[in-house]
Scaffold this active site. Sequence first.
Site, short mmCIF file in Angstrom:
data_model
loop_
_atom_site.label_atom_id
_atom_site.label_comp_id
_atom_site.label_asym_id
_atom_site.label_seq_id
_atom_site.Cartn_x
_atom_site.Cartn_y
_atom_site.Cartn_z
N HIS A 1 0.84 -1.20 0.00
CA HIS A 1 0.00 0.00 0.00
C HIS A 1 0.88 1.25 0.00
O HIS A 1 0.61 2.23 0.70
CB HIS A 1 -0.95 0.01 1.21
CG HIS A 1 -2.13 -0.91 1.06
ND1 HIS A 1 -3.09 -0.73 0.08
CD2 HIS A 1 -2.49 -2.03 1.75
CE1 HIS A 1 -4.00 -1.70 0.18
NE2 HIS A 1 -3.66 -2.50 1.17
N ASP B 1 -0.09 -5.03 5.50
CA ASP B 1 -1.12 -5.88 4.92
C ASP B 1 -1.07 -5.89 3.40
O ASP B 1 -0.54 -4.99 2.77
CB ASP B 1 -2.51 -5.41 5.37
CG ASP B 1 -2.79 -3.96 4.96
OD1 ASP B 1 -1.89 -3.12 5.12
OD2 ASP B 1 -3.90 -3.67 4.47
N GLU B 2 -1.64 -6.91 2.83
CA GLU B 2 -2.00 -7.00 1.41
C GLU B 2 -0.83 -6.72 0.47
O GLU B 2 -1.00 -6.11 -0.58
CB GLU B 2 -3.19 -6.08 1.12
CG GLU B 2 -4.45 -6.49 1.85
CD GLU B 2 -5.65 -5.63 1.53
OE1 GLU B 2 -6.78 -6.18 1.54
OE2 GLU B 2 -5.48 -4.43 1.29
N ASN B 3 0.33 -7.19 0.82
CA ASN B 3 1.45 -7.19 -0.13
C ASN B 3 1.25 -8.42 -1.02
O ASN B 3 1.42 -9.55 -0.58
CB ASN B 3 2.78 -7.25 0.61
CG ASN B 3 3.96 -7.45 -0.32
OD1 ASN B 3 3.85 -7.27 -1.53
ND2 ASN B 3 5.10 -7.82 0.25
N GLU C 1 -1.04 -9.95 8.59
CA GLU C 1 -0.08 -10.51 7.63
C GLU C 1 1.36 -10.44 8.13
O GLU C 1 2.24 -11.14 7.62
CB GLU C 1 -0.16 -9.78 6.29
CG GLU C 1 -1.39 -10.11 5.47
CD GLU C 1 -2.49 -9.09 5.64
OE1 GLU C 1 -3.21 -8.83 4.67
OE2 GLU C 1 -2.63 -8.53 6.76
#
Length: 560
Positions: free
Chosen positions: A100, A163-165, A215
């Site tokens: 992000h 998060d969300e890599n 994560e």
Amino acid sequence: TRLVSDWSSDVCSSDLVSRHWEPGEVILRNLDAMAVVKLNVLHLHLTDDQGFRIESLTHPELQAKGSDGTYFTQGQMRSIIAYAAARGIRVVPEFDIPGHATSWVVSHPELASMPGPYGIERHWGIFDPVLDPTKEETYALLRDLLGEMSALFPDSFIHIGGDENNGVQWGANPRIQAFIRDRGLGDNGGLHTYFNGRIEEILAKGGKRIVGWDEILHPGLPKTSVIDSWRGAGTLATAAELGYDGILANGYYINLTYPASEHYLVDPVPASSTLTDAQRAHILGGEATMWGEWASPETIDSVIWPRAAAIAERLWSPQGVRDVADMYRRLGIVSDRLDESGALHRRNRDLMLRHLVGENLDVPGVAALRTFLDLLEPVKGYSRGSLQIWANQLVPLTGIADAAQPESSLSREFSESAQLIVFGAGGIDRSLAAPALARLAVWRAAAQEVAGTLGPGYPALREAIPGAQALARACDIGSQALRSLKSGTPISGEARASFLAALGAPAEPNLSATELPIILPVRLLVAAAALQEERPRLSDADWRERITSAASAVPPAPAR
């Protein structure tokens, strides 16, 4: 009462300002509202793909190129921190790394894991740009930035996202993959843990503890780290078993517009938990998360309040406090107190109406529009993005879904009435049918006025016409079912199938991204009207199961 922990609860978290900019006055009035319900931590998500929202003096290029000019100066942030502290509220900042990170690499493409150039992201989702953990230059920048932020924010926690890599850039870069092999890190997860370890060292020098989304939980993560679980109580429990402190976000996402009852029944330590007392001590609390994809300064209060108050009560209450009906009774009273504190969840209703009909709030039909909007809710979860695919960060949030409230009290009350009629103690309560019929008649008239008169006359209301037609149809069907129940004369099986089919999804695309909660109780009334002669032969439990199953059945669409 039970205070879950010294973290307690947290509202306005997880992107109050990054994806859609929310100025300081929004923060301040929501701090006042938080104080009303004893929410005592403001988790302020300051960087994301769509914006870098805090002034850096060591690297001013970050906000200069990554914010469109909308960010907090350090002086403004000090004022917010002081305002919060005067109300017993701590401010925990979040700088989302390594993923992000688009707003970071707009000014520093050399620190991304693949070559740029990059631009601020205008849409929502998971994007590829991620910081390069193999470059010392990355840590030099982060050392400067996190050092000055540690001095700016007095709290002992700093949230680093994590998060969300999606791993796309790390996987595509041979040099990064060679680094993983040479260091024996195993895979991208190991590289992420290496990165977090480096960040932990930087923050520890400033006396700060890392908080990160779940994560970041990989073998080797420093035990001083705190896990913020957006993926569920299971991840939180796993972290606690491993000796990590944690907080729960999953189940408290108020931006997804689920009813307060759904949040109220979620507990950071569920009754089914098998954690030991020592492990439970690692659960620090929970947070009401407010992501800003579909919120503007005009609408954000109505998305947060009053439903976040139900989460506050959950986090301050014993696990056994679960009376939903009584929660709703008191939530209305708390909503009054929030209004008195300055929250705009009620007062901005007319402002949103003016987006739809201009300054014509006194013209015939606007009263009907108010009724119609009071019966609507925005679609739930992440559905709106797939329905309004044209929307992005630059599109104004002034449509029907923005004017509707996340939870319709009128619809909930009607649903409660339908439940009492159909599942009355000892049998169908036919005496309640008449007031329900009167209510449907009023709503049908309002829907017809919106669909036939007001909607065609105002361009902004044209997307409301299918929903108004669906409301009128549901009121017609509900009225027929109620008359059947009142008289004791069942409707036919053919009528039941026809009614349930008509209450299905409309043929038109749902461009307004709204839904009608009264559809479900009307389906219940239809099923009961058709099957009411079975009621005397069935127990209460069997009758409930029979009607619930029949109401949820989807008959085939009639042939054309």
